[in-house]
Write an enzyme that holds these catalytic residues in place. Structure first.
Site, short mmCIF file in Angstrom:
data_model
loop_
_atom_site.label_atom_id
_atom_site.label_comp_id
_atom_site.label_asym_id
_atom_site.label_seq_id
_atom_site.Cartn_x
_atom_site.Cartn_y
_atom_site.Cartn_z
N LYS A 1 0.80 -1.22 0.00
CA LYS A 1 0.00 0.00 0.00
C LYS A 1 0.84 1.28 0.00
CE LYS A 1 -4.16 -1.76 2.31
NZ LYS A 1 -5.16 -1.09 1.48
N SER B 1 -3.72 1.39 -2.79
CA SER B 1 -4.04 2.75 -3.20
C SER B 1 -3.39 3.78 -2.27
CB SER B 1 -5.54 2.98 -3.19
OG SER B 1 -6.17 2.19 -4.16
N ARG C 1 -10.80 -5.48 4.77
CA ARG C 1 -11.61 -4.32 5.13
C ARG C 1 -10.73 -3.20 5.67
NH1 ARG C 1 -16.37 -7.83 8.11
NH2 ARG C 1 -17.32 -8.68 6.19
N GLY D 1 -10.04 -0.34 4.40
CA GLY D 1 -10.70 0.96 4.32
C GLY D 1 -9.80 2.08 3.86
N ASN E 1 -1.62 3.02 -7.90
CA ASN E 1 -3.07 3.08 -7.76
C ASN E 1 -3.43 4.30 -6.93
OD1 ASN E 1 -5.78 2.42 -6.55
ND2 ASN E 1 -5.53 0.62 -7.84
N SER F 1 -14.26 2.05 -3.28
CA SER F 1 -13.67 1.02 -2.42
C SER F 1 -14.74 0.43 -1.53
CB SER F 1 -12.54 1.60 -1.57
OG SER F 1 -12.09 0.63 -0.62
#
Length: 231
Positions: A107, A127, A153, A155, A193, A227
């Site tokens: 990430k 992302s 999850r 988030g 991303n 998302s």
């Protein structure tokens, strides 16, 4: 008079012990090398990783991937040449193979070199949101052991552009400076991303910031317009 004759014997005994110790050490190193090359170290460590929560195990994988020497030491590297039939050209980009690591794993752009050493044809970081944001509260990653899968999850947790963009730029500089054939650390195609902050008032402005930050260094950009992992 006896002591004078004992000294050479004592010295010889010490040398023999040192020789045995050196041989044992070399044997242990070779055994460890074989152990890691055959993937046995991961199999031995996996039960311990399974005792941790899924997010901690994920972070452990990122920690390994951020150190290419450790990827090699643990036997996770793929140093062989890909078969020519795996070479793929898309959008004027040459992929050494079509198997890549999708966004959501690295990430914060911490493990690009290590993932490339593992043999992935492309690595997509993110992302990444313009500003840092924590994502959903823990626990937020769940193992489905019977399915060999996880539920994500997170988030959109992100360290933000200020943290990720310099890492991408540094990796790109190494790739540009490396002679051909490129070393494994910089042999993959790199994607970025782009996400928007949860509290953003302008998604367009957030995506534009991402394009400005990564446009020169990433090989391709992905705009993440939604998302399902966000609350």
């Amino acid at each position: 008079p006896h002591a004078a004759h004992d000294r050479p014997l004592a010295s010889g005994g010490m040398a023999a012990r040192r020789l045995v110790a050196a041989g044992a050490g070399a044997g242990a190193l070779y055994a460890a090398y074989r152990f890691t090359r055959e993937g046995q170290l991961y199999l031995a460590a996996k039960p311990l990783l399974d005792l941790t929560d899924a997010e901690t195990a994920h972070r452990a994988g990122i920690a390994v991937g951020s150190r290419p020497w450790l990827v090699r030491a643990l036997g996770f590297a793929d140093e062989g040449e890909d078969h020519p039939s795996l070479r793929t050209r898309v959008w004027d980009l040459d992929f050494r193979n079509p198997v890549g690591i999708a966004a959501g794993y690295d990430k914060h752009a911490e493990s690009i070199a290590g993932l490339s050493v593992m043999g992935f044809g492309f690595v997509e970081i993110g992302s990444v949101t313009p500003e840092p944001q924590p994502g959903n509260p823990r626990p937020r990653v769940f193992r489905l052991k019977e399915d060999g899968a996880v539920i994500n999850r997170y988030g959109f947790n992100s360290e933000g552009l200020a943290a990720a963009a310099p890492r991408v730029a540094a990796w790109r500089a190494l790739r540009d400076a490396a002679p051909a054939p490129k070393p494994r650390e910089v042999a993959c195609v790199l994607g970025a991303n782009l996400g928007k902050n949860k509290t953003s008032v302008s998604a367009e402005a957030d995506y534009a910031e991402g394009v400005a930050a990564f446009g020169e260094d990433a090989d391709y950009l992905v705009v993440n317009v939604s998302s399902r992992s966000e609350e």
